[in-house]
Write a protein that holds these residues in place. Structure first.
Motif, PDB file in Angstrom:
ATOM      1  N   GLY A  11      -5.014  12.870 -56.149  1.00 29.13           N
ATOM      2  CA  GLY A  11      -5.948  12.450 -57.203  1.00 29.13           C
ATOM      3  C   GLY A  11      -5.148  12.053 -58.431  1.00 29.13           C
ATOM      4  O   GLY A  11      -4.112  11.389 -58.317  1.00 29.13           O
ATOM      5  N   THR A  34      -1.972  12.143 -48.741  1.00 34.04           N
ATOM      6  CA  THR A  34      -3.249  12.386 -48.079  1.00 34.04           C
ATOM      7  C   THR A  34      -4.358  12.310 -49.122  1.00 34.04           C
ATOM      8  O   THR A  34      -4.131  12.561 -50.302  1.00 34.04           O
ATOM      9  CB  THR A  34      -3.313  13.749 -47.349  1.00 34.04           C
ATOM     10  OG1 THR A  34      -3.652  14.790 -48.284  1.00 34.04           O
ATOM     11  CG2 THR A  34      -2.010  14.080 -46.634  1.00 34.04           C
ATOM     12  N   ASP A  73     -10.497  23.842 -53.989  1.00 37.48           N
ATOM     13  CA  ASP A  73     -10.343  23.214 -52.664  1.00 37.48           C
ATOM     14  C   ASP A  73      -9.107  23.716 -51.919  1.00 37.48           C
ATOM     15  O   ASP A  73      -8.834  23.280 -50.790  1.00 37.48           O
ATOM     16  CB  ASP A  73     -10.233  21.677 -52.813  1.00 37.48           C
ATOM     17  CG  ASP A  73     -11.528  21.039 -53.269  1.00 37.48           C
ATOM     18  OD1 ASP A  73     -12.602  21.567 -52.892  1.00 37.48           O
ATOM     19  OD2 ASP A  73     -11.482  20.041 -53.999  1.00 37.48           O
ATOM     20  N   LEU A  77      -7.904  23.612 -47.775  1.00 36.03           N
ATOM     21  CA  LEU A  77      -6.733  22.800 -47.408  1.00 36.03           C
ATOM     22  C   LEU A  77      -5.717  23.656 -46.642  1.00 36.03           C
ATOM     23  O   LEU A  77      -5.159  23.221 -45.628  1.00 36.03           O
ATOM     24  CB  LEU A  77      -6.095  22.203 -48.675  1.00 36.03           C
ATOM     25  CG  LEU A  77      -4.820  21.394 -48.444  1.00 36.03           C
ATOM     26  CD1 LEU A  77      -5.080  20.178 -47.540  1.00 36.03           C
ATOM     27  CD2 LEU A  77      -4.214  20.924 -49.776  1.00 36.03           C
ATOM     28  N   GLU A  80      -6.564  24.179 -43.111  1.00 38.54           N
ATOM     29  CA  GLU A  80      -6.271  22.982 -42.316  1.00 38.54           C
ATOM     30  C   GLU A  80      -4.778  22.879 -41.993  1.00 38.54           C
ATOM     31  O   GLU A  80      -4.391  22.474 -40.900  1.00 38.54           O
ATOM     32  CB  GLU A  80      -6.671  21.756 -43.153  1.00 38.54           C
ATOM     33  CG  GLU A  80      -7.537  20.744 -42.466  1.00 38.54           C
ATOM     34  CD  GLU A  80      -7.770  19.550 -43.384  1.00 38.54           C
ATOM     35  OE1 GLU A  80      -7.335  18.461 -43.039  1.00 38.54           O
ATOM     36  OE2 GLU A  80      -8.377  19.740 -44.460  1.00 38.54           O
ATOM     37  N   ALA A  95      -1.513  23.440 -58.488  1.00 37.56           N
ATOM     38  CA  ALA A  95      -2.851  23.853 -58.927  1.00 37.56           C
ATOM     39  C   ALA A  95      -2.799  24.893 -60.035  1.00 37.56           C
ATOM     40  O   ALA A  95      -1.954  25.792 -60.021  1.00 37.56           O
ATOM     41  CB  ALA A  95      -3.626  24.420 -57.740  1.00 37.56           C
ATOM     42  N   GLY A 171      -0.158  22.564 -69.706  1.00 40.36           N
ATOM     43  CA  GLY A 171      -0.991  21.917 -68.684  1.00 40.36           C
ATOM     44  C   GLY A 171      -2.208  21.278 -69.344  1.00 40.36           C
ATOM     45  O   GLY A 171      -2.494  20.090 -69.177  1.00 40.36           O
TER      46      GLY A 171
HETATM   47  N1  NDP Z   1      -5.647  16.936 -64.583  1.00 40.71           N
HETATM   48  C1  NDP Z   1      -4.674  17.594 -65.206  1.00 40.71           C
HETATM   49  O1  NDP Z   1      -4.360  17.346 -66.400  1.00 40.71           O
HETATM   50  C2  NDP Z   1      -3.900  18.646 -64.500  1.00 40.71           C
HETATM   51  C3  NDP Z   1      -4.293  19.128 -63.270  1.00 40.71           C
HETATM   52  N2  NDP Z   1      -3.537  20.082 -62.648  1.00 40.71           N
HETATM   53  C4  NDP Z   1      -3.919  20.593 -61.347  1.00 40.71           C
HETATM   54  O2  NDP Z   1      -3.752  19.525 -60.430  1.00 40.71           O
HETATM   55  C5  NDP Z   1      -4.715  19.628 -59.402  1.00 40.71           C
HETATM   56  C6  NDP Z   1      -5.426  18.303 -59.273  1.00 40.71           C
HETATM   57  O3  NDP Z   1      -6.093  17.979 -60.455  1.00 40.71           O
HETATM   58  P1  NDP Z   1      -6.580  16.487 -60.711  1.00 40.71           P
HETATM   59  O4  NDP Z   1      -5.520  15.558 -60.234  1.00 40.71           O
HETATM   60  O5  NDP Z   1      -7.037  16.443 -62.101  1.00 40.71           O
HETATM   61  O6  NDP Z   1      -7.841  16.457 -59.713  1.00 40.71           O
HETATM   62  P2  NDP Z   1      -8.395  15.249 -58.833  1.00 40.71           P
HETATM   63  O7  NDP Z   1      -9.780  15.626 -58.430  1.00 40.71           O
HETATM   64  O8  NDP Z   1      -8.168  13.946 -59.540  1.00 40.71           O
HETATM   65  O9  NDP Z   1      -7.446  15.274 -57.544  1.00 40.71           O
HETATM   66  C7  NDP Z   1      -7.621  16.102 -56.444  1.00 40.71           C
HETATM   67  C8  NDP Z   1      -7.726  15.221 -55.225  1.00 40.71           C
HETATM   68  O10 NDP Z   1      -7.701  16.024 -54.058  1.00 40.71           O
HETATM   69  C9  NDP Z   1      -8.565  15.428 -53.100  1.00 40.71           C
HETATM   70  N3  NDP Z   1      -8.877  16.424 -52.082  1.00 40.71           N
HETATM   71  C10 NDP Z   1      -9.645  17.524 -52.147  1.00 40.71           C
HETATM   72  N4  NDP Z   1      -9.623  18.210 -50.984  1.00 40.71           N
HETATM   73  C11 NDP Z   1      -8.810  17.509 -50.154  1.00 40.71           C
HETATM   74  C12 NDP Z   1      -8.389  17.696 -48.813  1.00 40.71           C
HETATM   75  N5  NDP Z   1      -8.783  18.749 -48.086  1.00 40.71           N
HETATM   76  N6  NDP Z   1      -7.541  16.784 -48.276  1.00 40.71           N
HETATM   77  C13 NDP Z   1      -7.114  15.725 -48.985  1.00 40.71           C
HETATM   78  N7  NDP Z   1      -7.494  15.477 -50.267  1.00 40.71           N
HETATM   79  C14 NDP Z   1      -8.325  16.363 -50.847  1.00 40.71           C
HETATM   80  C15 NDP Z   1      -9.745  14.995 -53.933  1.00 40.71           C
HETATM   81  O11 NDP Z   1     -10.530  14.073 -53.225  1.00 40.71           O
HETATM   82  P3  NDP Z   1     -11.915  13.481 -53.850  1.00 40.71           P
HETATM   83  O12 NDP Z   1     -11.443  12.290 -54.647  1.00 40.71           O
HETATM   84  O13 NDP Z   1     -12.693  13.122 -52.655  1.00 40.71           O
HETATM   85  O14 NDP Z   1     -12.501  14.570 -54.677  1.00 40.71           O
HETATM   86  C16 NDP Z   1      -9.039  14.413 -55.161  1.00 40.71           C
HETATM   87  O15 NDP Z   1      -8.726  13.046 -54.974  1.00 40.71           O
HETATM   88  C17 NDP Z   1      -5.644  20.780 -59.769  1.00 40.71           C
HETATM   89  O16 NDP Z   1      -5.330  21.867 -58.961  1.00 40.71           O
HETATM   90  C18 NDP Z   1      -5.358  21.053 -61.225  1.00 40.71           C
HETATM   91  O17 NDP Z   1      -5.467  22.422 -61.517  1.00 40.71           O
HETATM   92  C19 NDP Z   1      -2.369  20.529 -63.168  1.00 40.71           C
HETATM   93  C20 NDP Z   1      -1.936  20.072 -64.363  1.00 40.71           C
HETATM   94  C21 NDP Z   1      -2.678  19.143 -65.165  1.00 40.71           C
END
Ligand code: NDP
Ligand code: A1CAB
Length: 268
Positions: A11, A34, A73, A77, A80, A95, A171
């Protein structure tokens, strides 16, 4: 031998890291991604020239797996991945909140786990990534994490007990600065400036202040005192900030973020 790295759950943070690794010179053929939705997987292939694969395939083929799904999530994961993941693979969690023990309990005994809290300025190679070792992670594993995250900014090792605090500071940190810029731009509107000019003035003040904080070697108090002339304008503003409890509000805000990081571990 070149290591293969997979980003699982690509993401916002996963893509920021992926693009940083490509800028740092990783070959697209050594990077797997992925995604949950096929259209997202295709978007990543089109934008970055990397191969989208399933989570099981990533577990089998990558030497290093970087897990960047939401904390909520992560359990699904890991369910899996676990049947396919040999114990010699390095698992890096990006995370918030989730301790390395959560991964160690669900993966093959002895799996090395490294916990990293990065931030969105990874998109412009100015991330702060805070790194901690799990029970089985060695110096070599930490060095791999530092190489990957060092490509998108600074890294810092901390004991895992400090990760929730680091999450609250760096963060989430960029969001506080965006919030301040938004609020100060509104103040510019109140003072009669056009929005685009107010935005430009505040953003440049923020950049100038940030560079001085980083490069001058001066304490923030000294830098603020240098701006604050006797009977001048700045002290009037500082008095209002103190009257409105802004310092206490920031302390309470970061404490709340730290507490939420702790709660995420319980909810995962
Ligand atoms: N945003 C931020 O500023 C920060 C975030 N983080 C951490 O990073 C992580 C991600 O955050 P962020 O990038 O903002 O979140 P996002 O929702 O943008 O990214 C997570 C991605 O994971 C995908 N996903 C979920 N389950 C699965 C699976 N089983 N298999 C494959 N893909 C999957 C989601 O798909 P779908 O698009 O379908 O939901 C999504 O695209 C979190 O754990 C957060 O705590 C850490 C530091 C900073
Ligand atoms: O808000 C969050 O939970 C994530 C983790 C740190 C920054 N964003």
């Amino acid at each position: 031998m070149t290591l293969k790295v997979a980003v699982l759950g690509t993401g916002k943070i996963g893509e920021a890291l992926l693009s940083g690794m490509l800028r740092a010179g990783w070959a697209p053929e050594d990077l797997l991604v992925t995604a949950r939705r096929p259209e997202r997987a295709e978007e990543l292939r089109a934008r970055h020239g990397v191969s989208p694969v399933g989570n099981a395939e990533a577990a089998k083929s990558a030497d290093i797996l970087i897990l960047t799904v939401k904390p909520q999530d992560m359990g699904a994961l890991l369910d899996e991945l676990a049947p396919h993941l040999p114990a010699d693979r390095l698992v890096i969690s990006g995370a918030a909140g989730i301790p390395t023990a959560f991964f160690e309990d669900r993966l093959a005994p002895g799996t090395p786990v490294v916990r990293v809290m990065t931030n969105t300025p990874a998109l412009v190679d100015e991330a702060m990534s805070v790194i901690s070792a799990g029970t089985h992670a060695t110096e070599e594993h930490l060095a791999h994490a530092e190489t990957i995250f060092g490509g998108v900014g600074k890294t810092l090792r901390v004991p895992e007990s400090q990760q929730d605090a680091a999450t609250a500071l760096s963060g989430s940190g960029p969001a506080y600065f965006y919030f301040l810029v938004e609020a100060m731009t509104d103040a510019g509107i109140l003072l009669g400036l056009p929005r685009d000019k107010a935005h430009e003035l505040i953003v440049q003040a923020a950049i100038g202040a940030a560079v001085m904080l980083r490069d001058s070697g001066e304490h923030p108090v000294k830098l603020r005192e240098n701006v604050t002339s006797p009977a001048g304008t700045t002290i009037n503003a500082i008095r209002e900030l103190e009257n409105h409890g802004v310092r206490a509000a920031l302390i309470a805000a970061l404490e709340a973020a730290r507490d939420r990081s702790r709660e995420l571990a319980a909810g995962a």
